[in-house]
Design a protein around this motif. Structure first.
Motif, PDB file in Angstrom:
ATOM      1  N   ASP A   1     -19.706   6.288   1.484  1.00  0.00           N
ATOM      2  CA  ASP A   1     -18.311   6.508   1.889  1.00  0.00           C
ATOM      3  C   ASP A   1     -18.122   6.489   3.394  1.00  0.00           C
ATOM      4  N   ALA A   2     -19.216   6.291   4.129  1.00  0.00           N
ATOM      5  CA  ALA A   2     -19.145   6.433   5.585  1.00  0.00           C
ATOM      6  C   ALA A   2     -18.241   5.354   6.203  1.00  0.00           C
ATOM      7  N   ILE A   3     -17.538   5.763   7.249  1.00  0.00           N
ATOM      8  CA  ILE A   3     -16.623   4.852   7.954  1.00  0.00           C
ATOM      9  C   ILE A   3     -17.206   4.555   9.337  1.00  0.00           C
ATOM     10  N   VAL A   4     -17.306   3.284   9.675  1.00  0.00           N
ATOM     11  CA  VAL A   4     -17.849   2.917  10.992  1.00  0.00           C
ATOM     12  C   VAL A   4     -16.823   3.263  12.071  1.00  0.00           C
ATOM     13  N   LEU A   5     -17.269   4.027  13.072  1.00  0.00           N
ATOM     14  CA  LEU A   5     -16.390   4.369  14.199  1.00  0.00           C
ATOM     15  C   LEU A   5     -16.659   3.457  15.392  1.00  0.00           C
ATOM     16  N   SER A   6     -17.936   3.166  15.619  1.00  0.00           N
ATOM     17  CA  SER A   6     -18.283   2.276  16.728  1.00  0.00           C
ATOM     18  C   SER A   6     -19.665   1.682  16.480  1.00  0.00           C
ATOM     19  N   ALA A   7     -19.974   0.641  17.233  1.00  0.00           N
ATOM     20  CA  ALA A   7     -21.273  -0.016  17.093  1.00  0.00           C
ATOM     21  C   ALA A   7     -21.846  -0.266  18.478  1.00  0.00           C
ATOM     22  N   THR A   8     -23.158  -0.053  18.611  1.00  0.00           N
ATOM     23  CA  THR A   8     -23.837  -0.218  19.895  1.00  0.00           C
ATOM     24  C   THR A   8     -24.820  -1.382  19.801  1.00  0.00           C
ATOM     25  N   PHE A   9     -24.755  -2.252  20.786  1.00  0.00           N
ATOM     26  CA  PHE A   9     -25.591  -3.463  20.779  1.00  0.00           C
ATOM     27  C   PHE A   9     -26.447  -3.502  22.046  1.00  0.00           C
TER      28      PHE A   9
ATOM     29  N   LYS B   1      -6.865  16.156  -2.423  1.00  0.00           N
ATOM     30  CA  LYS B   1      -5.782  15.779  -3.347  1.00  0.00           C
ATOM     31  C   LYS B   1      -6.206  14.695  -4.333  1.00  0.00           C
ATOM     32  N   GLY B   2      -7.415  14.226  -4.211  1.00  0.00           N
ATOM     33  CA  GLY B   2      -7.871  13.176  -5.124  1.00  0.00           C
ATOM     34  C   GLY B   2      -7.175  11.852  -4.895  1.00  0.00           C
ATOM     35  N   VAL B   3      -6.807  11.599  -3.652  1.00  0.00           N
ATOM     36  CA  VAL B   3      -6.114  10.346  -3.307  1.00  0.00           C
ATOM     37  C   VAL B   3      -7.154   9.303  -2.870  1.00  0.00           C
ATOM     38  N   ALA B   4      -7.040   8.127  -3.417  1.00  0.00           N
ATOM     39  CA  ALA B   4      -7.972   7.065  -3.023  1.00  0.00           C
ATOM     40  C   ALA B   4      -7.685   6.648  -1.584  1.00  0.00           C
ATOM     41  N   ARG B   5      -8.737   6.300  -0.857  1.00  0.00           N
ATOM     42  CA  ARG B   5      -8.512   5.813   0.518  1.00  0.00           C
ATOM     43  C   ARG B   5      -9.442   4.643   0.811  1.00  0.00           C
ATOM     44  N   TYR B   6      -8.910   3.746   1.598  1.00  0.00           N
ATOM     45  CA  TYR B   6      -9.635   2.525   1.939  1.00  0.00           C
ATOM     46  C   TYR B   6      -9.514   2.318   3.440  1.00  0.00           C
ATOM     47  N   VAL B   7     -10.566   1.823   4.046  1.00  0.00           N
ATOM     48  CA  VAL B   7     -10.467   1.480   5.464  1.00  0.00           C
ATOM     49  C   VAL B   7     -10.405  -0.041   5.556  1.00  0.00           C
ATOM     50  N   VAL B   8      -9.450  -0.535   6.301  1.00  0.00           N
ATOM     51  CA  VAL B   8      -9.401  -1.982   6.512  1.00  0.00           C
ATOM     52  C   VAL B   8      -9.500  -2.270   8.002  1.00  0.00           C
TER      53      VAL B   8
ATOM     54  N   ALA C   1       0.878  -1.174   0.000  1.00  0.00           N
ATOM     55  CA  ALA C   1       0.000   0.000   0.000  1.00  0.00           C
ATOM     56  C   ALA C   1       0.913   1.220   0.000  1.00  0.00           C
ATOM     57  N   ASP C   2       0.580   2.238  -0.813  1.00  0.00           N
ATOM     58  CA  ASP C   2       1.396   3.468  -0.822  1.00  0.00           C
ATOM     59  C   ASP C   2       1.570   4.000   0.592  1.00  0.00           C
ATOM     60  N   ALA C   3       0.446   4.114   1.307  1.00  0.00           N
ATOM     61  CA  ALA C   3       0.520   4.625   2.681  1.00  0.00           C
ATOM     62  C   ALA C   3      -0.413   3.838   3.580  1.00  0.00           C
ATOM     63  N   TRP C   4       0.068   3.572   4.768  1.00  0.00           N
ATOM     64  CA  TRP C   4      -0.716   2.885   5.804  1.00  0.00           C
ATOM     65  C   TRP C   4      -0.802   3.857   6.974  1.00  0.00           C
ATOM     66  N   VAL C   5      -2.010   4.254   7.330  1.00  0.00           N
ATOM     67  CA  VAL C   5      -2.171   5.290   8.348  1.00  0.00           C
ATOM     68  C   VAL C   5      -3.060   4.790   9.477  1.00  0.00           C
ATOM     69  N   GLU C   6      -2.585   5.005  10.700  1.00  0.00           N
ATOM     70  CA  GLU C   6      -3.385   4.663  11.884  1.00  0.00           C
ATOM     71  C   GLU C   6      -3.684   5.958  12.632  1.00  0.00           C
ATOM     72  N   PRO C   7      -4.819   6.585  12.333  1.00  0.00           N
ATOM     73  CA  PRO C   7      -5.127   7.846  13.011  1.00  0.00           C
ATOM     74  C   PRO C   7      -5.315   7.636  14.498  1.00  0.00           C
ATOM     75  N   GLU C   8      -4.921   8.661  15.261  1.00  0.00           N
ATOM     76  CA  GLU C   8      -4.961   8.586  16.716  1.00  0.00           C
ATOM     77  C   GLU C   8      -6.384   8.745  17.252  1.00  0.00           C
ATOM     78  N   ASN C   9      -7.170   9.561  16.550  1.00  0.00           N
ATOM     79  CA  ASN C   9      -8.521   9.875  17.041  1.00  0.00           C
ATOM     80  C   ASN C   9      -9.385  10.364  15.871  1.00  0.00           C
TER      81      ASN C   9
ATOM     82  N   VAL D   1      -4.236   5.602   0.170  1.00  0.00           N
ATOM     83  CA  VAL D   1      -4.055   5.521   1.618  1.00  0.00           C
ATOM     84  C   VAL D   1      -4.927   4.399   2.185  1.00  0.00           C
ATOM     85  N   VAL D   2      -4.312   3.548   2.981  1.00  0.00           N
ATOM     86  CA  VAL D   2      -5.072   2.526   3.701  1.00  0.00           C
ATOM     87  C   VAL D   2      -5.168   2.965   5.159  1.00  0.00           C
ATOM     88  N   LEU D   3      -6.386   3.037   5.656  1.00  0.00           N
ATOM     89  CA  LEU D   3      -6.622   3.500   7.023  1.00  0.00           C
ATOM     90  C   LEU D   3      -6.965   2.327   7.929  1.00  0.00           C
ATOM     91  N   ARG D   4      -6.363   2.314   9.077  1.00  0.00           N
ATOM     92  CA  ARG D   4      -6.669   1.264  10.056  1.00  0.00           C
ATOM     93  C   ARG D   4      -6.951   1.937  11.409  1.00  0.00           C
TER      94      ARG D   4
END
Ligand code: EPU
Length: 307
Positions: free
Chosen positions: A190-198, A64-71, A42-50, A87-90
């Motif tokens: 395009d939404a990214i899951v942050l948390s899930a409530t059960f 910047k028109g950069v593709a991004r994926y969440v894994v 992956a060009d970039a692997w990013v683990e955001p802090e928050n 960018v791959v986001l984890r």
């Protein structure tokens, strides 16, 4: 504006580096981040802090028109040998792995592993998610895939999810708006899951543990261990893809280092020498054989990413 498939140049890499505190890596082999163990860099692997950092990275990608994926934990992911441009986001920091219990309602961060989630539920004496025992992966992927086993799936006890949209806004989506299907969640855009409530039920820890252990025992008796992403194909309505593959005598079928498991027909094993091309070739061989001999078109359950 970059084409989304262009590699990240040095300027963009520098900018990206400044957006997240230290957790930015470049040219990261995806074979190290998938249980399949195949896939180029992956060009970039990013683990955001928050959430704020995640929003900043999403804004950067959009501008910047950069593709991004969440894994997630890469347990249901097949990355091609050419790797991933963009960018791959984890979501792996503590913020994205938090668990909050309020009575019988529990909220788990998207980055939390199923194993840790089940441990937290046992401690809180909350029952209803025992089926996740032994399902590799975590909460975010579990929601997006509607992962399941033993008759249960993530959609069953879900009350709501919190997501971040591409513009960085956070919103809560109640269960009744989510379009869950067998092994998928539609209309997420395009939404990214942050948390899930059960919403779960109170039960004694030892009873929860006993149910989870029984499911794990069944899994261990019927499914292979080692490097694999779980079932490769979705089950056709009312049937088991694994059983169909088995009945057709396709267990053991091999392309290079990739082989249909001899334990369960819906698993493909990598003997650690397979390339992504070999795995994909084997998937197509199985699919073609099943179609030719039964008329059934098998759809892949594993997500395929990359060039
Ligand atoms: N069977 C065979 N041969 C095989 C595989 C299965 O004859 O090679 C038979 C079994 O003996 C059984 C029937 O087929 O009578 C169903 O098998 P199993 O219980 O293993 O269920 P499955 O439909 O093959 C599904 C899920 C699994 C989940 C198990 C257990 C899918 C695609 N697979 O498999 O989930 O762990 O049930 O609940 O939905 C996954 O999603 O990645 C996954 C592994």
């Amino acid at each position: 504006m970059l084409s989304v498939k262009e590699p990240l140049d040095l300027d963009l890499r520098g900018e990206l580096q400044s957006l997240a505190r230290g957790k930015v890596f470049f040219d990261v082999p995806m074979s190290q981040h998938t249980t399949f163990g195949v896939g180029g860099p992956a060009d970039a692997w990013v683990e955001p802090e928050n959430a704020a950092e995640l929003a900043a990275i999403l804004a950067f990608c959009a501008q910047k028109g950069v593709a991004r994926y969440v894994v997630g934990q890469g347990t249901n992911l097949l990355v091609k040998d050419g790797g991933i441009r963009g960018v791959v986001l984890r979501l792996r920091s503590d913020v994205f792995r938090a668990v909050k219990v309020e009575g019988t309602r529990v909220t788990a961060g998207a980055g939390l592993s199923n194993t840790k989630f089940l441990e937290a539920l046992k401690s809180a004496e909350l029952s209803g998610m025992e089926f996740i025992c032994g399902i590799p992966g975590g909460v975010g992927g579990g929601v997006m895939m509607n992962a399941g086993a033993h008759g249960g799936c993530f959609a069953d006890k879900l009350a709501e999810i919190s997501v971040m949209d591409a513009d960085g806004k956070i919103r809560v989506i109640p269960r009744n708006v989510l379009q869950f299907e067998y092994r998928s969640l539609r209309n997420m855009g395009d939404a990214i899951v942050l948390s899930a409530t059960f919403d779960l039920q109170k039960d004694a820890r030892d009873r929860i543990q006993a149910r989870a252990a029984a499911m794990l025992e069944t899994r261990n008796a019927t499914q292979p261990k080692g490097s694999n992403p779980g079932c490769v194909f979705k089950n056709p309505a009312g049937q088991s893809a694994g059983k169909i593959i088995d009945t057709l005598g396709l267990k053991g079928l091999r392309v290079g280092g990739a082989c249909v498991s001899t334990v369960h027909g819906n698993f493909i094993m990598n003997d650690r020498t397979a390339s992504s091309v070999q795995v994909l070739e084997l998937i197509e061989k199985v699919r073609a054989e099943v179609l030719a001999r039964t008329g059934i078109h098998l759809e892949t359950e594993v997500k395929i990413l990359g060039d």
